[in-house]
Design a protein around this motif. Structure first.
Motif, PDB file in Angstrom:
ATOM      1  N   UNK A 220       0.686   2.381  -2.811  1.00  0.00           N
ATOM      2  CA  UNK A 220       1.002   3.008  -3.904  1.00  0.00           C
ATOM      3  C   UNK A 220      -0.208   2.842  -4.877  1.00  0.00           C
ATOM      4  N   UNK A 221      -0.661   3.878  -5.353  1.00  0.00           N
ATOM      5  CA  UNK A 221      -1.693   4.099  -6.300  1.00  0.00           C
ATOM      6  C   UNK A 221      -1.396   4.495  -7.754  1.00  0.00           C
ATOM      7  N   UNK A 222      -2.011   4.020  -8.988  1.00  0.00           N
ATOM      8  CA  UNK A 222      -1.706   4.436 -10.212  1.00  0.00           C
ATOM      9  C   UNK A 222      -2.947   4.987 -10.436  1.00  0.00           C
ATOM     10  N   UNK A 223      -3.151   6.074 -10.835  1.00  0.00           N
ATOM     11  CA  UNK A 223      -4.288   6.621 -11.413  1.00  0.00           C
ATOM     12  C   UNK A 223      -4.274   7.411 -12.847  1.00  0.00           C
ATOM     13  N   UNK A 224      -5.378   7.353 -13.557  1.00  0.00           N
ATOM     14  CA  UNK A 224      -5.435   7.904 -14.964  1.00  0.00           C
ATOM     15  C   UNK A 224      -6.721   8.771 -14.875  1.00  0.00           C
ATOM     16  N   UNK A 225      -6.583   9.892 -15.365  1.00  0.00           N
ATOM     17  CA  UNK A 225      -8.119  10.723 -15.165  1.00  0.00           C
ATOM     18  C   UNK A 225      -8.075  10.968 -16.745  1.00  0.00           C
ATOM     19  N   UNK A 226      -9.378  10.574 -17.353  1.00  0.00           N
ATOM     20  CA  UNK A 226      -9.799  10.922 -18.770  1.00  0.00           C
ATOM     21  C   UNK A 226     -10.193  12.136 -18.808  1.00  0.00           C
ATOM     22  N   UNK A 227      -9.986  12.972 -19.813  1.00  0.00           N
ATOM     23  CA  UNK A 227     -10.386  14.381 -20.200  1.00  0.00           C
ATOM     24  C   UNK A 227     -11.840  14.437 -20.488  1.00  0.00           C
ATOM     25  N   UNK A 228     -12.756  13.547 -20.701  1.00  0.00           N
ATOM     26  CA  UNK A 228     -14.024  13.158 -20.846  1.00  0.00           C
ATOM     27  C   UNK A 228     -14.668  12.640 -19.621  1.00  0.00           C
ATOM     28  N   UNK A 229     -15.843  12.927 -19.218  1.00  0.00           N
ATOM     29  CA  UNK A 229     -16.364  12.326 -18.149  1.00  0.00           C
ATOM     30  C   UNK A 229     -16.771  10.838 -18.495  1.00  0.00           C
ATOM     31  N   UNK A 230     -16.622   9.952 -17.306  1.00  0.00           N
ATOM     32  CA  UNK A 230     -17.060   8.379 -17.468  1.00  0.00           C
ATOM     33  C   UNK A 230     -17.251   7.775 -16.358  1.00  0.00           C
ATOM     34  N   UNK A 231     -17.330   6.243 -16.453  1.00  0.00           N
ATOM     35  CA  UNK A 231     -17.195   5.711 -14.927  1.00  0.00           C
ATOM     36  C   UNK A 231     -16.150   5.771 -14.179  1.00  0.00           C
ATOM     37  N   UNK A 232     -16.120   5.782 -12.815  1.00  0.00           N
ATOM     38  CA  UNK A 232     -14.948   5.476 -11.959  1.00  0.00           C
ATOM     39  C   UNK A 232     -14.676   4.166 -11.635  1.00  0.00           C
ATOM     40  N   UNK A 233     -13.541   3.567 -12.183  1.00  0.00           N
ATOM     41  CA  UNK A 233     -13.224   2.238 -11.923  1.00  0.00           C
ATOM     42  C   UNK A 233     -12.005   2.108 -11.118  1.00  0.00           C
ATOM     43  N   UNK A 234     -12.042   1.276 -10.125  1.00  0.00           N
ATOM     44  CA  UNK A 234     -10.746   0.892  -9.405  1.00  0.00           C
ATOM     45  C   UNK A 234     -10.639  -0.515  -9.333  1.00  0.00           C
ATOM     46  N   UNK A 235      -9.337  -1.055  -9.519  1.00  0.00           N
ATOM     47  CA  UNK A 235      -8.980  -2.620  -9.716  1.00  0.00           C
ATOM     48  C   UNK A 235      -7.868  -2.663  -8.737  1.00  0.00           C
ATOM     49  N   UNK A 236      -8.045  -3.598  -8.034  1.00  0.00           N
ATOM     50  CA  UNK A 236      -7.311  -4.114  -6.728  1.00  0.00           C
ATOM     51  C   UNK A 236      -6.519  -5.483  -6.840  1.00  0.00           C
ATOM     52  N   UNK A 237      -5.329  -5.345  -6.614  1.00  0.00           N
ATOM     53  CA  UNK A 237      -4.440  -6.577  -6.565  1.00  0.00           C
ATOM     54  C   UNK A 237      -4.082  -6.896  -5.331  1.00  0.00           C
ATOM     55  N   UNK A 238      -3.455  -8.221  -4.862  1.00  0.00           N
ATOM     56  CA  UNK A 238      -2.919  -8.416  -3.601  1.00  0.00           C
ATOM     57  C   UNK A 238      -3.462  -7.955  -2.284  1.00  0.00           C
ATOM     58  N   UNK A 239      -5.025  -8.120  -2.312  1.00  0.00           N
ATOM     59  CA  UNK A 239      -5.460  -7.730  -1.161  1.00  0.00           C
ATOM     60  C   UNK A 239      -5.124  -8.830  -0.055  1.00  0.00           C
ATOM     61  N   UNK A 240      -4.954  -9.875  -0.552  1.00  0.00           N
ATOM     62  CA  UNK A 240      -3.998 -11.090   0.185  1.00  0.00           C
ATOM     63  C   UNK A 240      -2.894 -11.060  -0.581  1.00  0.00           C
TER      64      UNK A 240
END
Length: 331
Positions: free
Chosen positions: A12-32
Motif C-alpha cells: 500500500x502506497x500513498x502518493x501526492x503529486x505537486x502541480x509544480x516540479x520539485x524533488x521526488x521524496x519517498x518515506x518508508x516505515x516498517x521495513x522491519x
C-alpha cells in the motif's frame, strides 16, 4: 483449528503529486515489521494531508507506512528474511521479501531522496545513519555527500553515524575466514545493501533515521518531526507550516556528534553474553570487557569509542554488536 495467516499480496502506497516540479521524496516505515514508529508517524502525516492541514506545493511525495506487511502482521523484524539486507529485485522470487523487493526497488529508483524510519532493540538515543563521502570506489560510489549531510543534520537527532557498508564488508571478510554457521560459509559484502544503499546505487541519496527503542513512546514523535523537517528542507511544503505533533524532548547537546562504525562482532555461541545491559552509544574504553564467549573468553573494546546496536538476543552467526569511534567528518 486455526489457519495460517495468508501472505499479503500488495504494497500500500500513498502518493501526492505537486502541480509544480520539485524533488521526488519517498518515506518508508516498517521495513522491519516490529519497528512501528514510522508507521504511526506516516499515518499522522497522511491524515494531515487528507484533512487539508498539509498541502504539497511541489514535487512528488510517496509514503509507505508498512513496507514489510508480513513482518508487520506478525509484529516481527522479518517475515521470511531481513528485507533490509541484499535488497535487489530478483528475477525469480524465493520468499515474501523477494516479492516485496520486486516492487520496492523500482519504486526507490523512481525517486531522488529517501527517508527510512526505523527503531532499535535496546535503550538509546535516536540517531541518523549516513552514507560514504563522495567517491568513485567499487563498494559504494557516491556523489551527493553534501545534500545527504544537510538532510541528516536537519532531522533533529544530534548523533550521526557513518561507515555501515564498509564495516559490514570487513565483517564479511572475517566470516569468510572463520565461519561459525553454514550460512556464513559463502558471505557476500552486498548482503549489507539495504534501502539507502540501493537508493545511492541508483543515483539518489537517503538516510536511515533510528528513532529510538522499539517501544519508546517518543519514537513516533521523532519520526514525525523528521518527516516534516524533510518536507520543509526540500521546499515541498510551506516553510511556516507548523503541523501539530507530540513534543520531542530537546537533545542534551545541540551540536552534532559524528561517529564512524569500524567493527562488527558476531554471536558465535548461544552462551555468549554481555557483561551488562548495554545501550546504543554507551561509551567504552580501550580494553574494557564488553562480553564473554561461551568458553569464558573476554571480548574487549579495541579502542575508546561507543557500542552500537547491542543485541542480547542475537542468534549464532548474527551481528552481536558494532563498535564506533569519533569521526573527523563535519556536517
Amino acid at each position: 483449528m486455526s489457519l495460517p495467516t495468508a501472505h499479503p499480496t500488495s504494497l500500500r502506497v500513498h502518493q501526492y503529486l505537486g502541480l509544480q516540479p520539485g524533488p521526488r521524496l519517498i518515506v518508508l516505515g516498517a521495513v522491519h515489521g516490529n519497528e512501528t514508529c514510522g508507521t504511526t508517524a506516516l499515518h499522522a502525516v497522511i491524515e494531515a494531508f487528507d484533512q487539508g492541514r498539509l498541502t504539497l506545493r511541489r514535487g512528488q511525495l510517496t509514503l509507505v507506512p508498512v513496507t514489510n506487511a508480513l513482518a508487520h502482521a506478525r509484529h516481527a523484524r522479518e517475515g521470511e528474511r531481513n528485507l533490509n539486507r541484499k535488497l535487489v529485485p530478483p528475477a525469480i522470487p524465493q520468499d515474501f521479501e523477494d516479492r516485496v523487493a520486486r516492487v520496492l526497488c523500482p519504486l526507490l529508483r523512481a525517486h531522488e531522496v529517501l527517508l527510512d524510519l526505523h527503531s532499535f532493540h535496546t535503550a538509546g538515543e535516536p540517531f541518523v545513519m549516513v552514507g560514504p563521502r563522495d567517491n568513485d570506489g567499487l563498494l559504494e560510489p557516491f556523489a551527493h555527500e553534501q545534500a545527504e549531510a544537510a538532510l541528516a543534520a536537519s532531522l533533529g537527532p544530534r548523533l550521526i553515524v557513518e561507515g555501515w557498508l564498509e564495516t559490514y564488508a570487513r565483517g564479511v571478510e572475517r566470516r569468510r575466514a572463520h565461519p561459525v554457521t553454514a550460512a556464513q560459509a559463502m558471505p557476500d559484502p552486498q548482503f549489507g545493501v539495504g534501502t539507502t544503499e540501493y537508493m545511492r546505487a541508483c543515483g539518489g541519496y537517503g538516510v536511515t533515521l533510528e528513532c529510538g527503542q522499539h517501544d519508546d513512546p517518543q519514537a513516533p514523535a521523532v519520526a514525525h518531526q523528521a518527516v516534516m523537517r524533510t518536507l520543509r528542507l526540500l521546499g515541498m511544503v510551506d516553510a511556516e507550516v507548523a503541523e501539530p505533533a507530540p513534543q520531542v524532548p530537546a537533545a542534551p547537546d545541540t551540536a552534532h556528534t559524528v561517529m564512524c562504525l569500524f567493527d562488527v562482532v558476531d554471536c558465535e555461541h548461544a552462551g555468549d553474553r554481555f557483561t551488562r545491559e548495554w545501550a546504543s552509544f554507551d561509551p567504552v574504553q580501550a580494553g574494557e570487557v564488553i562480553g564473554h564467549r561461551d568458553d569464558g573468553r573476554a571480548v574487549l573494546a579495541q579502542t575508546d569509542g561507543w557500542i552500537v546496536f547491542p543485541n542480547p538476543r542475537a542468534q549464532v552467526g548474527q551481528e552481536w554488536f558494532y563498535l564506533a569511534q569519533a569521526s573527523a567528518r563535519a556536517l
